[in-house]
Scaffold this motif. Structure first.
Motif, short mmCIF file in Angstrom:
data_model
loop_
_atom_site.label_atom_id
_atom_site.label_comp_id
_atom_site.label_asym_id
_atom_site.label_seq_id
_atom_site.Cartn_x
_atom_site.Cartn_y
_atom_site.Cartn_z
N PRO A 57 32.13 8.90 -27.58
CA PRO A 57 31.52 8.45 -28.86
C PRO A 57 32.32 8.93 -30.06
O PRO A 57 32.92 10.00 -30.04
CB PRO A 57 30.13 9.09 -28.82
N ASN A 58 32.29 8.09 -31.11
CA ASN A 58 32.91 8.47 -32.38
C ASN A 58 31.92 9.28 -33.21
O ASN A 58 30.73 9.00 -33.26
CB ASN A 58 33.31 7.22 -33.18
N PRO B 293 25.99 10.47 -33.15
CA PRO B 293 24.69 9.78 -33.20
C PRO B 293 23.67 10.37 -32.25
O PRO B 293 22.48 10.38 -32.55
CB PRO B 293 25.02 8.34 -32.84
N LEU B 294 24.14 10.86 -31.06
CA LEU B 294 23.21 11.40 -30.05
C LEU B 294 23.44 12.89 -29.88
O LEU B 294 24.51 13.42 -30.19
CB LEU B 294 23.40 10.69 -28.71
N SER B 295 22.42 13.52 -29.37
CA SER B 295 22.53 14.97 -29.17
C SER B 295 23.40 15.31 -27.96
O SER B 295 23.98 16.40 -27.89
CB SER B 295 21.13 15.57 -29.02
N THR C 138 28.57 17.81 -11.17
CA THR C 138 28.40 17.64 -12.62
C THR C 138 29.42 18.50 -13.34
O THR C 138 29.62 19.67 -12.99
CB THR C 138 26.98 18.04 -13.07
N HIS C 139 29.98 17.90 -14.38
CA HIS C 139 30.92 18.62 -15.25
C HIS C 139 30.38 18.58 -16.68
O HIS C 139 30.10 17.50 -17.23
CB HIS C 139 32.31 17.96 -15.20
N ARG C 140 30.28 19.75 -17.32
CA ARG C 140 29.77 19.85 -18.70
C ARG C 140 30.96 20.12 -19.62
O ARG C 140 31.63 21.15 -19.51
CB ARG C 140 28.74 20.95 -18.83
N LEU C 141 31.16 19.17 -20.53
CA LEU C 141 32.25 19.27 -21.48
C LEU C 141 31.68 19.34 -22.89
O LEU C 141 30.53 18.92 -23.15
CB LEU C 141 33.19 18.07 -21.35
N LEU C 142 32.46 19.84 -23.86
CA LEU C 142 32.04 19.90 -25.26
C LEU C 142 33.07 19.17 -26.10
O LEU C 142 34.24 19.58 -26.17
CB LEU C 142 31.91 21.36 -25.72
N LEU C 143 32.68 18.07 -26.74
CA LEU C 143 33.54 17.27 -27.59
C LEU C 143 33.32 17.71 -29.03
O LEU C 143 32.20 17.71 -29.53
CB LEU C 143 33.22 15.78 -27.44
N THR C 144 34.43 18.11 -29.70
CA THR C 144 34.36 18.59 -31.08
C THR C 144 35.16 17.67 -31.98
O THR C 144 36.30 17.31 -31.67
CB THR C 144 34.92 20.02 -31.18
N ALA C 145 34.52 17.28 -33.12
CA ALA C 145 35.18 16.44 -34.14
C ALA C 145 35.40 17.28 -35.38
O ALA C 145 34.50 18.00 -35.82
CB ALA C 145 34.32 15.23 -34.47
N GLY D 227 31.88 19.18 -35.99
CA GLY D 227 30.63 18.93 -35.29
C GLY D 227 30.93 18.67 -33.84
O GLY D 227 31.98 18.09 -33.50
N ASP D 228 30.06 19.07 -32.95
CA ASP D 228 30.32 18.88 -31.52
C ASP D 228 29.10 18.30 -30.83
O ASP D 228 27.99 18.34 -31.37
CB ASP D 228 30.75 20.18 -30.85
N VAL D 229 29.35 17.78 -29.63
CA VAL D 229 28.28 17.18 -28.84
C VAL D 229 28.60 17.42 -27.37
O VAL D 229 29.77 17.33 -26.95
CB VAL D 229 28.17 15.67 -29.15
N PRO D 230 27.62 17.79 -26.56
CA PRO D 230 27.86 17.98 -25.12
C PRO D 230 28.12 16.64 -24.43
O PRO D 230 27.46 15.64 -24.73
CB PRO D 230 26.58 18.62 -24.60
#
Length: 824
Positions: free
Chosen positions: A143-144, A122-124, A195-202, A212-215
């Motif tokens: 987030p789902n 839903p969010l960037s 700060t830790h930057r992760l990338l969540l991929t579905a 699709g992924d989201v930071p």
């Protein structure tokens, strides 16, 4: 790539005419689905003749049927996600309508999902705040991702980019759904890395899979190490779909073991909750009360929302709970009536049971609220018959008559079984077309026409009229004359007729003396098929005109000579001289005759009976009467205008019949004593004589009056009026007048030719005039004399000349120098 998708067609025919096809979404246009004619056992060649139609509630026509082969193909690619949204099963319902005879088939298309959508968030990007003192094993909900595809094509797993502090773990909620959680693997140190930057991929389970992924940005904080906890991980509630705004749905509650601001909890909808649901519902940030915020315009019976509880600490911590809201149906949808087929107009000779219209009646409410009853007014020649499911046929129940009712406004009333029930009405306008079932009808059983003889050629006689209640060509009436004869001649030689308006005209002039009446028939035909007709008899009566003058039968004259009758010289009074006999070919009053004397040589000798025509003597004959007499007799009828004939009868006074009759052209009558010219002369002479006598009489009266005035005794004017009425009379020196005449000249008001009354008297200087001849009166003398003795002779300007007529005894002489005239 989509061109390689296989189209699966599963055909299943049910007892009520239903067939089911399965087709993958996004199938290209023109791809074959099946053969509807073969699958339904219909001859493909009859599809066009039976006016087949595909009816659907969708705004787009996704399929096409070839009218000649019955082949069913894709007309437009189908997007399952746009058409059915999140429904687990996507179905398209069609109805195939065939006419002649009317048949209805249901077609159901099951749209199969393909992996044409990638998972999305839903969010960037997502932000997570973590206090640095958290120990490994701390969990944070991620987030789902949302995937519009279904089944294996939806989101299947999540992956997280490598990081030494975090790893990903899947969790299962109470309803069996999975969601990702971020698990702390190693304690954090804000001073080393804030700060830790992760990338969540579905990823989904399609072939090939889509992702699709989201930071996910993790910020390390220093405080608040306890997150709020809900009393229940899943909340359930049920509300009516027509609940007004402000209705309480449920109240959630979460506790935080922290104190102060870190333990204060605020409630809100999670970002994963759709925007539509967030507009329909609202949640109180402090109490956790979820209320209705607007109209519940949804078609799904179960709504799912995520509620987040977050504390007010500097490093706010949160937890989520699921809210399932069941929408209870109420009867808020009225039945929808759709006219799928309508035959209008229908012929008035349609047999009972003829199908006029096919109706589809649908109620979107489920259960009893969606069951519908349908009816129409009972006083109409129509009825509704159930056809297939949710379909009704409107058929005729009795014979129709367009001449009584030419159109019907049929109100169809559909009522559901909800509480309270909702009703919908729809008007169907049915027109009745005309058939030729009525012959022309005349306004009377027969027509009587009266026409005067001697009518002009082409004269209008009558206009017959017939009415036909049918319309159009069936009601257009034409007129013809039926063949017949009149007085041995064809009817068409007497009459003509206007075929369009029934006007009858005369082709010849009628003669009452030859033909008094006749009859014929007029036929009226309509222009329908077959033609209907009617006939009527027209009686024509010819009325008489005064077109024949009386014909004198007796006495007759030959070669223009005068008919002679011999009367004895000494015939007695009322002796029958002759009888005038006449006849008139006309009828009624036009043939009533009267006899009149137009001329008689002796009006005192003969008289004529006006009714019998008998000429008789009015007195006995005398020896002094003339021997020859001429009488002109006029025979006149009573027509309008009257016509007359004359006959001249010569009457000879003789005791015996002479051998040779005298000539009556010169009757030998004595000339009249008085004619018009003599009368005019006598009247003129009498008028002139009367005027002359009156004038003489008038002059005599005037003279008599004047003499009486002159003989009157004179008198002087009063002393005070003396100067006023005294005028100088100068004796002219050269006057030579008789002794009793004087010529005077007047000055002043004696300027008109009138006679003035005067008196003789002495003036201021009185002296006597010597007796003697008046003509010797001295010059300049003045004399007062009576007015009647003065006669005006001439008037010039202000002076006049007059003659004074006096006698010796009529006046006295006064002053030898003056005389005065006093008028009054």
């Amino acid at each position: 790539m989509r061109g390689y998708f296989m189209v699966f067609c599963l055909i299943c025919c049910t007892a009520d005419g239903q067939i089911v096809y399965s087709i993958a979404e996004e199938t290209e246009r023109g791809a074959s689905v099946g053969n509807i004619a073969k699958d339904l056992g219909i001859d493909a060649a009859t599809l066009s003749a039976r006016k087949f139609r595909m009816i659907t509630g969708s705004s787009k026509q996704y399929f096409h049927i070839n009218a000649s082969t019955g082949a069913l193909s894709v007309n437009e690619p189908i997007d399952r996600e746009q058409l059915c949204e999140l429904k687990p099963v996507c179905l398209l319902n069609y109805e195939l309508v065939l006419e002649n005879p009317l048949e209805l088939y249901r077609m159901e298309f099951k749209v199969l999902d393909i992996n044409d959508n990638s998972p999305s968030f839903p969010l960037s990007e997502y932000h997570i705040n973590m206090p640095e003192f958290l120990s490994p094993g701390a969990r944070f909900t991620l987030p789902n991702a949302q995937d519009l595809d279904e089944g294996a094509n939806s989101v299947q797993n999540y992956t997280l980019s490598l990081d030494e502090h975090f790893y990903l773990e899947m969790q299962i909620r109470g309803d069996g759904s999975k969601y990702p959680e971020l698990v702390l693997k190693k304690a954090l140190d804000r001073e080393q890395q804030a700060t830790h930057r992760l990338l969540l991929t579905a990823k989904d389970g399609g072939n090939p899979p889509k992702s699709g992924d989201v930071p996910v940005i993790v910020t390390v904080l220093d405080t608040n190490d306890n997150a709020p906890e809900f009393e229940h991980s899943v909340y359930r509630a049920s509300i009516l779909e027509n609940s007004p705004s402000g209705t309480l749905v449920v109240q959630v509650h979460a506790t935080d073991l922290d104190e102060g601001p870190n333990g204060e909890v605020r409630y809100s909808f999670s970002n994963t909750t759709s925007a539509d649901l967030q507009r329909m519902f609202s949640i109180h940030p402090h109490t956790g009360e979820v209320t209705v915020n607007g109209v519940l315009a949804v078609q799904r019976p179960l709504l799912e929302m995520l509620i987040e509880a977050r504390d007010n600490g500097a490093f706010g911590m949160s937890s989520t709970a699921k809210l399932l809201v069941e929408i209870t149906d109420v009867n808020n949808h009225g039945p929808e009536i759709t006219i799928t087929s309508l035959s209008s107009p229908i012929p008035e000779d349609a047999v009972p049971g003829t199908v006029i219209a096919l109706l589809s009646i649908l109620d979107k409410d489920p259960g009893e609220n969606g069951k519908v009853t349908c009816q129409i007014s009972e006083n109409l020649p129509f009825q509704l018959k159930p056809s297939l499911q949710n379909y009704y046929s409107l058929v005729t129940s009795e014979l129709l008559d367009r001449e009584l009712i030419s159109e019907y406004n049929i109100t169809i009333t559909a009522t559901d079984l909800g509480s309270p029930p909702l009703t919908t009405q729809k008007a169907v306008w049915v027109q009745i077309s005309d058939v030729n079932d009525n012959p022309p009808v005349f306004s009377a059983d027969a027509f009587d026409v009266f026409v005067e003889e001697n009518n002009p050629l082409g004269a209008f006689l009558y206009q017959v009229s017939a009415s036909d209640p049918d319309i159009g060509e069936n009601g257009r009436v034409s007129y013809t004359l039926r063949n017949s004869t009149v007085a041995g001649s064809a009817l068409t030689s007497f009459l003509s007729m206007n075929l369009a308006n029934g006007s009858i005209y005369a082709k010849r002039a009628f003669d009452f003396e030859q033909l008094r009446s006749f009859h014929f028939q007029v036929e009226a035909k309509d222009n329908g098929s077959p033609t209907l007709s009617a006939a009527i008899t027209v009686n024509v009566y010819i009325s008489d005109q005064n077109d024949n003058a009386p014909a004198i039968l007796y006495p007759t004259s030959q070669n223009g000579s005068v008919a002679v009758e011999v009367v004895p010289r000494l015939a007695d009074e009322d002796y029958l001289v002759t009888k005038v006999v006449a006849d008139d070919e006309d009828n009624a009053q036009n043939a009533w005759l009267s006899y009149h004397l137009a001329h008689s040589s002796d009006s005192t000798l003969f008289r004529l009976s006006p009714h019998t025509g008998e000429l008789r003597t009015t007195r006995s004959m005398r020896s002094t009467d003339f021997l020859k007499h001429k009488v002109v007799v006029v025979v006149r009828d009573h027509g309008d205008p009257p016509l007359s004939s004359t006959v001249t009868v010569g009457i000879l006074l003789a005791d015996t019949l002479p051998q040779a009759l005298p000539d009556f052209d010169d009757s030998g009558e004595p000339p009249p004593l008085l004619n018009a010219t003599n009368i005019y002369l006598i009247v003129s002479l009498a008028c002139v004589s009367f005027i002359f006598a009156a004038f003489v009489f008038f002059l005599a009266i005037i003279r008599l009056c004047r003499c009486r005035t002159c003989c009157c005794s004179g008198c002087c004017c009063p002393a005070e009026d003396y100067k006023k009425y005294c005028y100088s009379v100068h004796m002219l020196p050269s006057s030579h007048l008789p002794p009793d005449m004087l010529e005077v000249t007047g000055v002043g008001k004696l300027t008109h030719t009138y006679l003035y009354r005067a008196s003789v008297g002495l003036g201021p200087s009185n002296s006597s005039i010597p007796n003697g001849d008046a003509g010797n009166v001295p010059s300049g003398s003045r004399l007062q004399v009576p007015g009647p003795c003065i006669q005006v002779q001439q008037v010039q300007s202000d002076r006049l000349s007059a003659v004074l007529v006096v006698s010796a005894s009529s006046f006295h002489l006064f002053s030898p120098r003056h005389m005065a005239l006093c008028l009054h």
